[in-house]
Design a protein around this motif. Structure first.
Motif, short mmCIF file in Angstrom:
data_model
loop_
_atom_site.label_atom_id
_atom_site.label_comp_id
_atom_site.label_asym_id
_atom_site.label_seq_id
_atom_site.Cartn_x
_atom_site.Cartn_y
_atom_site.Cartn_z
N LEU A 104 -6.69 1.81 4.62
CA LEU A 104 -5.57 0.88 4.80
C LEU A 104 -4.87 0.56 3.47
O LEU A 104 -3.64 0.61 3.40
N GLY A 105 -5.62 0.27 2.42
CA GLY A 105 -5.02 -0.08 1.14
C GLY A 105 -4.12 1.03 0.60
O GLY A 105 -2.92 0.80 0.36
N PRO A 106 -4.64 2.24 0.44
CA PRO A 106 -3.80 3.33 -0.05
C PRO A 106 -2.60 3.62 0.85
O PRO A 106 -1.51 3.93 0.37
N GLN A 107 -2.78 3.50 2.18
CA GLN A 107 -1.66 3.75 3.09
C GLN A 107 -0.57 2.67 2.93
O GLN A 107 0.62 2.97 3.00
N LEU A 108 -0.98 1.43 2.71
CA LEU A 108 0.00 0.38 2.47
C LEU A 108 0.73 0.62 1.15
O LEU A 108 1.92 0.32 1.03
N GLU B 268 -2.94 -8.17 -0.52
CA GLU B 268 -3.34 -9.09 -1.60
C GLU B 268 -4.16 -8.37 -2.67
O GLU B 268 -3.98 -8.59 -3.87
N ALA B 269 -5.04 -7.47 -2.20
CA ALA B 269 -5.85 -6.71 -3.17
C ALA B 269 -4.97 -5.81 -4.02
O ALA B 269 -5.21 -5.62 -5.22
N LEU B 270 -3.92 -5.24 -3.40
CA LEU B 270 -3.02 -4.36 -4.15
C LEU B 270 -2.21 -5.16 -5.18
O LEU B 270 -1.92 -4.68 -6.28
N VAL B 271 -1.84 -6.40 -4.82
CA VAL B 271 -1.12 -7.27 -5.77
C VAL B 271 -2.05 -7.59 -6.94
O VAL B 271 -1.68 -7.48 -8.11
N GLU B 272 -3.28 -7.95 -6.59
CA GLU B 272 -4.29 -8.27 -7.61
C GLU B 272 -4.50 -7.12 -8.57
O GLU B 272 -4.63 -7.30 -9.78
N ALA B 273 -4.53 -5.90 -8.02
CA ALA B 273 -4.79 -4.72 -8.84
C ALA B 273 -3.55 -4.28 -9.62
O ALA B 273 -3.59 -3.32 -10.38
N GLY B 274 -2.43 -4.97 -9.41
CA GLY B 274 -1.22 -4.63 -10.16
C GLY B 274 -0.43 -3.49 -9.56
O GLY B 274 0.49 -2.98 -10.19
N ALA B 275 -0.77 -3.07 -8.36
CA ALA B 275 -0.04 -1.97 -7.74
C ALA B 275 1.23 -2.45 -7.05
O ALA B 275 2.24 -1.75 -7.00
N LEU B 276 1.18 -3.67 -6.50
CA LEU B 276 2.34 -4.25 -5.83
C LEU B 276 2.78 -5.52 -6.57
O LEU B 276 1.96 -6.22 -7.16
N ARG B 277 4.08 -5.81 -6.52
CA ARG B 277 4.58 -7.08 -7.04
C ARG B 277 5.19 -7.86 -5.87
O ARG B 277 5.98 -7.31 -5.10
N GLN B 278 4.82 -9.12 -5.76
CA GLN B 278 5.36 -9.94 -4.68
C GLN B 278 6.66 -10.59 -5.12
O GLN B 278 6.74 -11.20 -6.20
N ARG B 279 7.69 -10.44 -4.33
CA ARG B 279 8.98 -11.09 -4.56
C ARG B 279 9.36 -11.81 -3.29
O ARG B 279 8.76 -11.58 -2.23
N PRO B 280 10.40 -12.66 -3.33
CA PRO B 280 10.78 -13.38 -2.10
C PRO B 280 11.11 -12.43 -0.95
O PRO B 280 10.90 -12.77 0.22
N THR B 281 11.60 -11.23 -1.23
CA THR B 281 12.01 -10.31 -0.17
C THR B 281 10.89 -9.38 0.29
O THR B 281 11.09 -8.57 1.18
N TYR C 283 6.67 -5.07 -3.53
CA TYR C 283 7.28 -3.88 -4.11
C TYR C 283 6.25 -3.05 -4.84
O TYR C 283 5.40 -3.58 -5.56
N TRP C 284 6.35 -1.75 -4.68
CA TRP C 284 5.51 -0.79 -5.42
C TRP C 284 5.95 -0.81 -6.89
O TRP C 284 7.14 -0.73 -7.17
N ARG C 285 5.02 -0.95 -7.82
CA ARG C 285 5.38 -1.20 -9.21
C ARG C 285 5.49 0.04 -10.08
O ARG C 285 5.93 -0.04 -11.23
N HIS C 286 5.05 1.18 -9.58
CA HIS C 286 4.97 2.35 -10.46
C HIS C 286 6.09 3.34 -10.18
O HIS C 286 6.70 3.32 -9.12
N ARG C 287 6.32 4.22 -11.17
CA ARG C 287 7.34 5.23 -10.98
C ARG C 287 6.81 6.34 -10.06
O ARG C 287 7.50 6.81 -9.17
N GLU C 288 5.56 6.73 -10.31
CA GLU C 288 4.96 7.80 -9.49
C GLU C 288 4.53 7.23 -8.13
O GLU C 288 4.13 6.09 -8.05
N ARG C 289 4.58 8.12 -7.15
CA ARG C 289 4.08 7.71 -5.85
C ARG C 289 2.55 7.64 -5.86
O ARG C 289 1.92 8.33 -6.64
N PRO C 290 1.97 6.83 -4.98
CA PRO C 290 0.50 6.83 -4.91
C PRO C 290 -0.03 8.20 -4.47
O PRO C 290 0.59 8.85 -3.63
N GLN C 291 -1.15 8.60 -5.05
CA GLN C 291 -1.76 9.89 -4.69
C GLN C 291 -2.79 9.66 -3.59
O GLN C 291 -3.87 9.14 -3.85
N VAL C 292 -2.45 10.00 -2.36
CA VAL C 292 -3.36 9.78 -1.24
C VAL C 292 -3.51 11.07 -0.45
O VAL C 292 -2.51 11.65 -0.02
N GLU C 293 -4.75 11.53 -0.30
CA GLU C 293 -5.01 12.73 0.49
C GLU C 293 -5.50 12.32 1.88
O GLU C 293 -6.33 11.42 2.01
#
Ligand code: ZN
Ligand code: ZN
Length: 804
Positions: A468-472, A498-511, A514-524
Motif C-alpha cells: 500500500l505505501g509504495p503504491q500510494l 502519514e508514514a510517507l509524510v514522516e519519511a519525507g516522501a510526501l509533503r502535505q499541503r492544503p490541496t 505531493y510527491w517530493r522527489h524528481r524521480e518516480r518511486p521504484q516499485v516492482e
C-alpha cells in the motif's frame, strides 16, 4: 531451533525409466487404454483412485439484441454461431453497466463474454475505447490475434507492452481504440504517462481484466492498487469505465474481484460450454526397494520413486504411444529434468524420437517460448514438460493427456491444468502424480479432498502495508493525493500516507499530499524480494534466462548446477549488485542443494486464542535467513559428496506468521519425553507446512517454518509457520482462521502414513534447513493430538492482539 525457509526445491535422483513402451502402437489409444498401458508397466499398481469426469453438453443462448449484426457475422465466420448461456449473461450484465466477473473452466469461452460488450460499444460509439489487461504479454498477443481475425472496421486493436517499438507508441496512444497490455505496463508506462493517454482515458468504456485469478498473493495486492490508480485517473478526466473480469473457476469470485478492483462486482459462474469426458487418475509412485541414501541424509525412511522420474517415464510412454501430452511440473528445474529424462528414454528406444519432447517455462526468452508453442501446435512436438507458465500461454487445444507432476497447490490450479485435456469434445486422460510429501500423499489417499471439495478462493491482501505505501507513493507521483483518494485505496491508506509524510516522501499541503522527489518511486509488481537475476553464459555472453531475486541465493550461488533446456551449467559467480550470474556449460554427476539458517522474532500479536495449555497466535514477525552452504550429491545414488560454505548476505523479512505454543507440562502429560520435544515439534512443523496448501491458496514453497523447544518471545515450545513474502500474502491468516481443519489433516497424514519413523510423505521436508534432524514422527502425532484436543473446532474467533 530448527527452521525451514521458503526455498526452491532441489532435484531428486531416481532410477532410469523403462523404454519398453516406446515400441507401442503409433496410433493413439483411448484414455482408458492408455491408462491401463501406463499402469501395466509398474510392479505394484500405482493408481489409488480413478475419477470419471463426465462429458457435458452445451447450452446455447440467442445473441443479445444489442450486439450489432456485423459483430454477429464476424463471430459466425470464426465458427461461433451463438453464445453459450454464461457468455450471454455476463455480456448482458456488462452492457447494462454492471461490473462483472465470469469465472468458468478452461476453454469455456470467457473471451466472448467481454468481447461482446466491448466490441459492440466500439462499433456503435466511434469515440469509445477499451483497455484489456492480461497477466502475460503472450496472452495479450493471443487476444490481439483473435480480435484482429474478426476483421471489424474501426476497432483498431493494438498491443502496448515492453516490446512495442517507440515509433508505434505515439500512434497507439492517439488512435488505437482497443489497447491490449499488462499490469506491469499500466504501472510503469501508462499511468505515469497519463497526460499522454488523456484522449484514451476520457473515452474509456470498458476495462477487461483477463485471467484475474493469477493476481494472487503479493502480486495480486500490487495489481489491486494499480487498478485503483487507473480508476483514479479515469475519475480525474470524468470517466467511470465498466470492469469485466475473467477468471478460472475459483471460490467466491465476486468477493475476490471486489478486492481486486475495489468495486461491487456481479459473478457469473455456471459453465454452460460443452466439455469432453476426462478419466482422472491419482497416481502414487512405488517405494524403492532398497534406499541407498535418502535425499536428506537420514537413513530411516523408505524412499518413493521421485514424481519427476515417474512423470518423465509416463511422458515418454505417452509420446511413444502417439499421444500428444503436456506434463505440468512445479519447478523450473523439475520441468527441465522431466523433459531431459523423457528424451533420453525415447532416444534409447528409437533414435531421434527424443526430439519430440521439449521443456517450457516462464524464465525462457520470448523467442524460445514462441518457438515451442508453435512446434506443439504444429505437431512437430508431441510432449512438453512445462511449469505453469502455460496456464497463461497460447490457447493449446487437442491435448490427449495431461500429466500433473505433484499437486499444483490448489484445486483451482489442478482443474486449470487438467482442463488442457479433453477440449474440443474429445475424451482425454489426466493423471496427478504424487510427490513424496505430506500433502500429495494425503490427497492420493483422500480423493474426496480432490474431487468432492469446491475450489479455493484467490487470496490477496490489498491492505499489506508493504504494498500500500509504495503504491500510494506511485499514485502521488502521478497526481497529488486528496482525502477522497484515501477512501479509494481503502483500509490502512491514511496510516500509509502519514508514514510517507514522516519519511519525507510526501509533503502535505492544503490541496493534498505531493510527491517530493524528481524521480518516480521504484516499485516492482512481481517477485517482491529483489529484481530478477540474469543468467549469462560467460564464454558467449548469451542470456540464458532469469531467476527471481528471492530464489537466486538458492539456485545461482557459486558452484550451483543450473539446468537450461536440458543442458547443464555450473555457476561461476553470482553478482547480486549487478543482478547477474555467470555460468559455463558443464555436466557434473552431482546435483547441488543450498542450505540456510533462519532466526525469527515476534514483533506484534494481531490475534490469539487462549486454549488452556495450548495457545494459537497470528502476528507480525521478523525472519532473518542466510544461505550458508550447499551440498553436492551424486545424481545416481543421492550420496553426499561434500558440503561447501557460501558467503552470501543474510536477508531480512518482516512478514506475518501463525504459531502455536504448548505448555511443557501438557507435553509431558501427553507422553512426549522432554528430550524428544525438539524432534516432535520439528516433525509437526514439517507436516503442517506440507498440509497448509489444503486450506490456503499457497504452495509449500511460499511458506517457511521454524520450531523450537523454547522460544525467547513465547517462553514455550513453539511451532511457527510464516508467509515467505514481505508484509505477508494472506496465507498465515488463512492458516490461523482454519487452524483446526488444517492441523487435523496434518495429524491424519502423519498418523496414516505407513512408514515406521517418518518419511517424505509425512514428516520429512525436501527443503529442511537442518537436514531433517531431529525428527520424531510418533511424538509429532502426540503434539498434534494435544493441540487438537484443546483448540476449539471450526473457524477461529481470536481475541485482539497482545504484546508478547
Ligand atoms: Zn511417512
Ligand atoms: Zn526442518
Amino acid at each position: 531451533m530448527t527452521s525451514d525457509s521458503p526455498a526452491p526445491r532441489p532435484r531428486r535422483p531416481g532410477r532410469p525409466p523403462s523404454p519398453a513402451a516406446a515400441h507401442a502402437a503409433a496410433t493413439g489409444p483411448s484414455p482408458a487404454q492408455l491408462l491401463s498401458q501406463l499402469r501395466a508397466r509398474s510392479g505394484t499398481d500405482p493408481v489409488t483412485h480413478v475419477e470419471r469426469v463426465p462429458a457435458r453438453t452445451g447450452k446455447a443462448a440467442p445473441w443479445p439484441s444489442w450486439v450489432p449484426v456485423e459483430l454477429q457475422a464476424a463471430c459466425t465466420r470464426q465458427g461461433v454461431t451463438a453464445p453459450w448461456q454464461h457468455q450471454a449473461e455476463a455480456a448482458d450484465l456488462a452492457h447494462t453497466g454492471n461490473h462483472v466477473v465470469v469465472a468458468t473452466g478452461t476453454a469455456s469461452g470467457k473471451s466472448l463474454a467481454y468481447q461482446l460488450p466491448a466490441l459492440s460499444t466500439l462499433l456503435t460509439d466511434p469515440r469509445a475505447t477499451v483497455l484489456y489487461l492480461a497477466p502475460t504479454k503472450a496472452l495479450a498477443v493471443d487476444q490481439l490475434r483473435a480480435i484482429t481475425e474478426l476483421e471489424l472496421d474501426g476497432v483498431r486493436p493494438a498491443c502496448y507492452d515492453g516490446d512495442t517499438p517507440r515509433a508505434e507508441r505515439e500512434w497507439i496512444r492517439q488512435h488505437a481504440r482497443f489497447v491490449l497490455t499488462n499490469p506491469d505496463m499500466l504501472h510503469h508506462g501508462i499511468l505515469p504517462g497519463h497526460a499522454q493517454w488523456a484522449r484514451f482515458l476520457r473515452r474509456l468504456a470498458y476495462v477487461v481484466v483477463d485471467e484475474c485469478h493469477s493476481y494472487r498473493g503479493v502480486f495480486g495486492s500490487q495489481v489491486a492498487h494499480v487498478l485503483r490508480r487507473l480508476r483514479r485517473q479515469c475519475t480525474r478526466v470524468g470517466r467511470t469505465p465498466v470492469f469485466v473480469l475473467a477468471s478460472a473457476t475459483s471460490g467466491d469470485p465476486a468477493a475476490t474481484a471486489q478486492r481486486l478492483t475495489g468495486l461491487p462486482v456481479a459473478a457469473v459462474t455456471a459453465d454452460t460450454s460443452p466439455r469432453g469426458g476426462v478419466t482422472f487418475a491419482l497416481w502414487e509412485p512405488p517405494t524403492l526397494p532398497t534406499p541407498t541414501a535418502s535425499p536428506d541424509d537420514t537413513d530411516l525412511a523408505p524412499v518413493r520413486r521421485s514424481a519427476l522420474r515417474e512423470t518423465a517415464d509416463l511422458l515418454a510412454d505417452a509420446v511413444a504411444a502417439g499421444v500428444r501430452t503436456l506434463a505440468f511440473v512445479r519447478s523450473r528445474r523439475g520441468a527441465e529434468a522431466v523433459a531431459a529424462n523423457a528424451r533420453r528414454a525415447l532416444d534409447e528406444a528409437v533414435s531421434g524420437l527424443g526430439a519430440q519432447v521439449a521443456a517450457y517455462r516462464a524464465g525462457y526468452l520470448r523467442e524460445e517460448r514462441r518457438e515451442l508453442e508453435r512446434s506443439l501446435l504444429s505437431g512437430e512436438l508431441r510432449g512438453l514438460a512445462s511449469t505453469n507458465a502455460l496456464e497463461f500461454g497460447v490457447d493449446l487445444v487437442g491435448l490427449d493427456a495431461v500429466l500433473i507432476c505433484g499437486y499444483p497447490g490448489t484445486r483451482a490450479s489442478l482443474w486449470q491444468q487438467a482442463g488442457r485435456a479433453g477440449r474440443s469434445g474429445q475424451e482425454a486422460l489426466a493423471v496427478l502424480v504424487a510427490r513424496d510429501d505430506p500433502l500429495d500423499s494425503y490427497l492420493v489417499h483422500h480423493p474426496e479432498a480432490v474431487f468432492g471439495t469446491p475450489v479455493e478462493a484467490t487470496v490477496l491482501d490489498p491492505t499489506n502495508p508493504y504494498v500500500l505505501g509504495p503504491q500510494l507513493a506511485c499514485a502521488a507521483a502521478e497526481a497529488p493525493l486528496t482525502p477522497a483518494d484515501l477512501d479509494l485505496f481503502g483500509e490502512g491508506a491514511k496510516e500509509a500516507v502519514e508514514a510517507l509524510v514522516e519519511a519525507g516522501a510526501l509533503r502535505q499541503r492544503p490541496t493534498g499530499w505531493y510527491w517530493r522527489h524528481r524521480e518516480r518511486p521504484q516499485v516492482e509488481l512481481r517477485g517482491g524480494d529483489g529484481a530478477p537475476i540474469c543468467v549469462v553464459e560467460t564464454a558467449t555472453g548469451r542470456l540464458l534466462g532469469t531467476v527471481d531475486g528471492g530464489s537466486s541465493h538458492f539456485l545461482l550461488h557459486p558452484g550451483a548446477v543450473y539446468l537450461h533446456q536440458g543442458v547443464s551449467y555450473v555457476v561461476d559467480t553470482l553478482d547480486l549488485a549487478d543482478g547477474c550470474a555467470l555460468v559455463h556449460p558443464e555436466e557434473p554427476d552431482w546435483s547441488t542443494h543450498a542450505r540456510d539458517v533462519t532466526s525469527l522474532s515476534v514483533v506484534a500479536v494481531r490475534s490469539y486464542v487462549d486454549a488452556g495449555p495450548v495457545g494459537l497466535f497470528l502476528g507480525e514477525v521478523d525472519v532473518t535467513s542466510q544461505v550458508v552452504s550447499y551440498q553436492r550429491r551424486r545424481i545416481a545414488t543421492g550420496e553426499v559428496i561434500d558440503t561447501r560454505p557460501l558467503d552470501l548476505p543474510a536477508r531480512e523479512l518482516r512478514t506475518v506468521a501463525v504459531w502455536f505454543t504448548l505448555s511443557p507440562e501438557s507435553l509431558t502429560a501427553g507422553g512426549v519425553d522432554p528430550a524428544d520435544v525438539p524432534g516432535a515439534l520439528h516433525a509437526a512443523e514439517h507436516a503442517a507446512i506440507g498440509l497448509l496448501p489444503l486450506t490456503a491458496t499457497c504452495d509449500r514453497w511460499d511458506i517457511g517454518g521454524l520450531s523450537t523447544a523454547t522460544h525467547p518471545d513465547t517462553g514455550a515450545p513453539t511451532v511457527f509457520v510464516y508467509d515467505g513474502h514481505r508484509g505477508g500474502a494472506g496465507f498465515a491468516e488463512r492458516a490461523y482462521a482454519t487452524a483446526a481443519t488444517w492441523l487435523r489433516a496434518t495429524r491424519d497424514v502423519v498418523a496414516e502414513c505407513g512408514c515406521e519413523s517418518g518419511c517424505p510423505s509425512c514428516v520429512q521436508s525436501p527443503k529442511c534447513g537442518n537436514g531433517n534432524n531431529p525428527l520424531s514422527k510418533a511424538d509429532a502425532i502426540r503434539v498434534l493430538d494435544i493441540v487438537l484436543a484443546n483448540l476449539p473446532s471450526g473457524a477461529v474467533r481470536g481475541q485482539p492482539g497482545i504484546l508478547p
